[in-house]
Design a protein around this motif. Structure first.
Motif, PDB file in Angstrom:
ATOM      1  N   ALA A   5      -8.215 -31.333 -74.962  1.00 54.75           N
ATOM      2  CA  ALA A   5      -8.289 -30.216 -75.905  1.00 54.75           C
ATOM      3  C   ALA A   5      -8.732 -30.618 -77.304  1.00 54.75           C
ATOM      4  O   ALA A   5      -9.701 -30.053 -77.837  1.00 54.75           O
ATOM      5  N   PRO A   6      -8.086 -31.587 -77.977  1.00 62.18           N
ATOM      6  CA  PRO A   6      -8.550 -31.942 -79.318  1.00 62.18           C
ATOM      7  C   PRO A   6      -9.953 -32.530 -79.321  1.00 62.18           C
ATOM      8  O   PRO A   6     -10.728 -32.288 -80.254  1.00 62.18           O
ATOM      9  N   SER A   7     -10.282 -33.302 -78.278  1.00 62.83           N
ATOM     10  CA  SER A   7     -11.631 -33.863 -78.200  1.00 62.83           C
ATOM     11  C   SER A   7     -12.662 -32.758 -78.027  1.00 62.83           C
ATOM     12  O   SER A   7     -13.744 -32.794 -78.646  1.00 62.83           O
ATOM     13  N   LEU A   8     -12.343 -31.778 -77.184  1.00 59.47           N
ATOM     14  CA  LEU A   8     -13.249 -30.639 -77.009  1.00 59.47           C
ATOM     15  C   LEU A   8     -13.362 -29.848 -78.294  1.00 59.47           C
ATOM     16  O   LEU A   8     -14.465 -29.437 -78.699  1.00 59.47           O
ATOM     17  N   GLN A  36     -12.209 -36.404 -87.263  1.00 54.59           N
ATOM     18  CA  GLN A  36     -11.784 -35.466 -86.226  1.00 54.59           C
ATOM     19  C   GLN A  36     -11.924 -36.054 -84.830  1.00 54.59           C
ATOM     20  O   GLN A  36     -11.064 -35.840 -83.960  1.00 54.59           O
ATOM     21  N   GLN A  37     -12.990 -36.820 -84.585  1.00 56.29           N
ATOM     22  CA  GLN A  37     -13.194 -37.389 -83.265  1.00 56.29           C
ATOM     23  C   GLN A  37     -12.202 -38.520 -82.995  1.00 56.29           C
ATOM     24  O   GLN A  37     -11.638 -38.627 -81.896  1.00 56.29           O
ATOM     25  N   ALA A  38     -11.977 -39.375 -84.001  1.00 57.22           N
ATOM     26  CA  ALA A  38     -10.993 -40.447 -83.832  1.00 57.22           C
ATOM     27  C   ALA A  38      -9.595 -39.874 -83.631  1.00 57.22           C
ATOM     28  O   ALA A  38      -8.791 -40.410 -82.855  1.00 57.22           O
ATOM     29  N   PHE A  39      -9.301 -38.788 -84.327  1.00 60.26           N
ATOM     30  CA  PHE A  39      -8.012 -38.126 -84.128  1.00 60.26           C
ATOM     31  C   PHE A  39      -7.857 -37.692 -82.685  1.00 60.26           C
ATOM     32  O   PHE A  39      -6.795 -37.873 -82.074  1.00 60.26           O
TER      33      PHE A  39
END
Length: 420
Positions: A169-172, A267-270
């Motif tokens: 979900a966060p990656s998407l 955002q992506q590393a998160f």
């Protein structure tokens, strides 16, 4: 703990499912369908997490105010389950699922055009109500079709989905933010909801036959809720499950601010680091199936809560003193989340085993407690400072109080160990 006598309440006499438990491919199919449906909740909660800072900037809202949109989602999930659970005991599982998923789709589309944080928070609450249908129906179907350790095993498989969804979900969400704004996340949620609506219509068979349904009257619903809340062991086990979930929501609520603003991740590393915690949750929930062959669900929950409390105290100490930097935060956090991977499938299975005759209502009350407490905990992290120590304190507190509640169940001579 094994010397505690098993006490089955009167309501548990109908604890076993009326239908034959599915086996082989049918069992696999049921778990896959329920897993797809139950994913709607975590996707709704987690997909927009990388966008929380951006939402605050665009809508001129503080971090704690933006977190209230998460609180609204959790509140909707809680209230929705209280309404949908009894409804599913009256009319069956499919109709509430279809109506709720349709509501989720409409709310997701409306979020695309939210002009301010208040409207967004309201629409997120409606999203939660819609997603609640999938979550409560999935639990109720498990209880309709499985019992005892089989139910705990089925819930462990669903926890695999509950773990994978937060990874994706966060990656998407972060990928959507690379090419668009935070509003695009809600467009994606509408599409996902539409796909799951098709799954609900064509792939899920009715698991509650008419002869096992509750009367379509208000008083019997109230009477069932009264039976549930006066069952001491059910209430205490529901509290254990809710507190374990609150520890998870402490992480969900504060992680984007802690990892992006305190530790400087993009955002992506998160999304990747957030996924590490989900891997711990997945691994534990699947290893739980192996442990169930040797230990009871009650034993596993007790040991896991002890481990979570100890790891949480270490996390609190490291984050408060600033020791270890990012790794000093992630490693003990990973241990806490892993421990919760053992608690989250077993505690609900223990509670639901006591009320097979009203599985939908019992699952609703259980879920409402989990998400209702989560709604209270989510903004608490922001109030305490939206930093590592704030998250660590709330997570550790949830695990420690859950351990005390389980201790009360055992000390008072009661247990809700599932029949096998």
């Amino acid at each position: 703990m094994d010397n505690v006598a098993v006490q089955s309440p009167p309501a548990a006499r109908d604890a076993r499912p009326a239908a034959k438990e599915p086996t082989g491919f049918d069992r696999f199919r049921v778990i896959v369908v329920l897993g797809a449906l139950i994913a709607l909740g975590p996707l709704t909660i987690d997909m927009y997490l990388p966008a929380l800072p951006a939402i605050g900037n665009e809508l001129a809202a503080s971090a704690s105010t933006v977190q209230l949109t998460l609180t609204g989602t959790l509140l909707g999930l809680g209230i929705g389950q209280l309404l949908i659970g009894p409804f599913s005991d009256i009319v069956g599982r499919r109709l509430p699922l279809i109506i709720g998923t349709a509501l989720h789709i409409l709310a997701s589309v409306a979020c695309l055009f939210a002009p301010n944080i208040a409207v967004l928070g309201t629409l997120r609450t409606l999203q939660g109500v819609g997603a609640a249908a999938a979550m409560v129906v999935a639990l109720a179907v498990v209880r309709d079709l499985f019992s005892g350790r089989a139910a705990a095993t089925a819930l462990s498989r669903l926890m695999l989905v509950m773990g994978v969804a937060p990874i994706l979900a966060p990656s998407l969400g972060g990928a959507i933010l690379l090419t668009g704004s935070w509003r695009g996340v809600f467009g994606a949620l509408a599409i996902i909801g539409a796909v799951l609506l098709v799954v609900a219509i064509f792939a899920l068979k009715e698991s509650l036959p008419p002869e096992r349904r509750q009367a379509a009257q208000f008083r019997p619903v109230l009477r069932t809720y009264r039976q549930l809340i006066t069952d001491r062991d059910f209430v205490l086990l529901a509290i254990v499950a809710a507190l374990a979930m609150s520890a998870l929501f402490s992480y969900i609520s504060g992680s984007s601010f802690v990892l992006q603003e305190q530790f400087g991740l993009d955002q992506q590393a998160f999304g990747l680091v957030f996924g590490v915690g989900a891997v711990a949750l997945i691994g534990a929930s699947q290893f739980n199936v192996v442990l169930l062959n040797r230990y009871s669900p009650k034993q596993i929950v007790f040991a896991a809560l002890v481990a979570a409390t100890v790891a949480g105290l270490i996390l609190t100490a490291l984050t408060t003193t600033g020791t270890g930097g990012l790794y000093g935060f992630i490693v003990p956090l990973w241990l806490v989340l892993g421990a919760m991977g053992f608690v989250l499938p077993n505690a609900p299975a223990l509670a639901l085993s006591r009320h097979g005759e009203a599985a939908g209502t019992a699952a609703a009350l259980l879920g409402a407690g989990q998400f209702g407490l989560g709604a209270l905990i989510a903004p608490l992290v922001g109030v305490l400072g939206n930093d590592g120590p704030a998250m660590a304190i709330t997570m550790t507190g949830g695990a420690a109080v859950a351990l005390l509640a389980l201790g009360v169940v055992v000390r008072l001579g009661g247990t809700a160990e599932p029949a096998v």
